[in-house]
Design a protein around this motif. Structure first.
Motif, PDB file in Angstrom:
ATOM      1  N   LEU A 114       0.539  -1.552  -0.131  1.00  0.00           N
ATOM      2  CA  LEU A 114       0.058   0.243  -0.008  1.00  0.00           C
ATOM      3  C   LEU A 114       0.865   1.399   0.167  1.00  0.00           C
ATOM      4  O   LEU A 114       0.218   2.448   0.441  1.00  0.00           O
ATOM      5  CB  LEU A 114      -0.980  -0.224   1.249  1.00  0.00           C
ATOM      6  N   ALA A 167       0.899   8.934  -1.349  1.00  0.00           N
ATOM      7  CA  ALA A 167       0.074   9.382  -2.031  1.00  0.00           C
ATOM      8  C   ALA A 167      -1.003  10.641  -1.525  1.00  0.00           C
ATOM      9  O   ALA A 167      -1.152  11.820  -1.547  1.00  0.00           O
ATOM     10  CB  ALA A 167      -0.695   9.184  -3.551  1.00  0.00           C
ATOM     11  N   LEU A 168      -1.676  10.004  -0.489  1.00  0.00           N
ATOM     12  CA  LEU A 168      -2.620  10.787   0.449  1.00  0.00           C
ATOM     13  C   LEU A 168      -1.494  10.999   1.560  1.00  0.00           C
ATOM     14  O   LEU A 168      -2.044  12.274   2.497  1.00  0.00           O
ATOM     15  CB  LEU A 168      -3.622   8.931   1.866  1.00  0.00           C
ATOM     16  N   LYS A 201      -0.053   4.248  -2.769  1.00  0.00           N
ATOM     17  CA  LYS A 201      -1.252   4.883  -2.006  1.00  0.00           C
ATOM     18  C   LYS A 201      -1.145   5.409  -0.430  1.00  0.00           C
ATOM     19  O   LYS A 201      -1.431   6.754  -0.705  1.00  0.00           O
ATOM     20  CB  LYS A 201      -2.811   3.775  -1.936  1.00  0.00           C
ATOM     21  N   LEU A 202      -0.258   5.066   0.516  1.00  0.00           N
ATOM     22  CA  LEU A 202      -0.351   6.037   1.258  1.00  0.00           C
ATOM     23  C   LEU A 202       0.570   7.228   1.212  1.00  0.00           C
ATOM     24  O   LEU A 202       0.435   8.073   1.937  1.00  0.00           O
ATOM     25  CB  LEU A 202      -0.099   5.362   2.348  1.00  0.00           C
TER      26      LEU A 202
END
Length: 91
Positions: free
Chosen positions: A62, A68-69, A65-66
């Motif tokens: 992940l 990018a968050l 995604k993390l």
């Protein structure tokens, strides 16, 4: 190598949790709205990014995604704090 990544992830998690606790203490102890917003705005951004980066090290599947968050949070959280402060000034 996995043990090192787990250790780095836990360090980032603890840094994020520590900054979040400091932000909560600032929210409770500081006298007016602007200093409370400063404490929560700055510290919550660093705390959330620490938690997200720690999660990226602990869960490599992940990680993209993390990260990018975390970038999204760094770009948007100061803006939301500014909008809240401007609304408080007008009120």
């Amino acid at each position: 190598m996995s043990v090192i990544l787990d250790l780095i992830g836990l360090v980032f998690l603890w840094i994020g949790v520590g900054f979040s606790v400091i932000g909560i203490m600032g929210l409770v102890r500081l006298p007016d709205m602007y200093t409370r917003l400063h404490a929560t705005g700055k510290v919550s951004t660093v705390g959330l990014c620490g938690i997200l980066l720690g999660g990226a090290f602990l869960m490599p599947s992940l990680a993209l995604k993390l990260i990018a968050l975390a970038i999204f949070a760094v770009l948007t959280m100061p803006v939301s704090t500014h909008v809240i402060a401007a609304a408080g000034y007008r009120a």
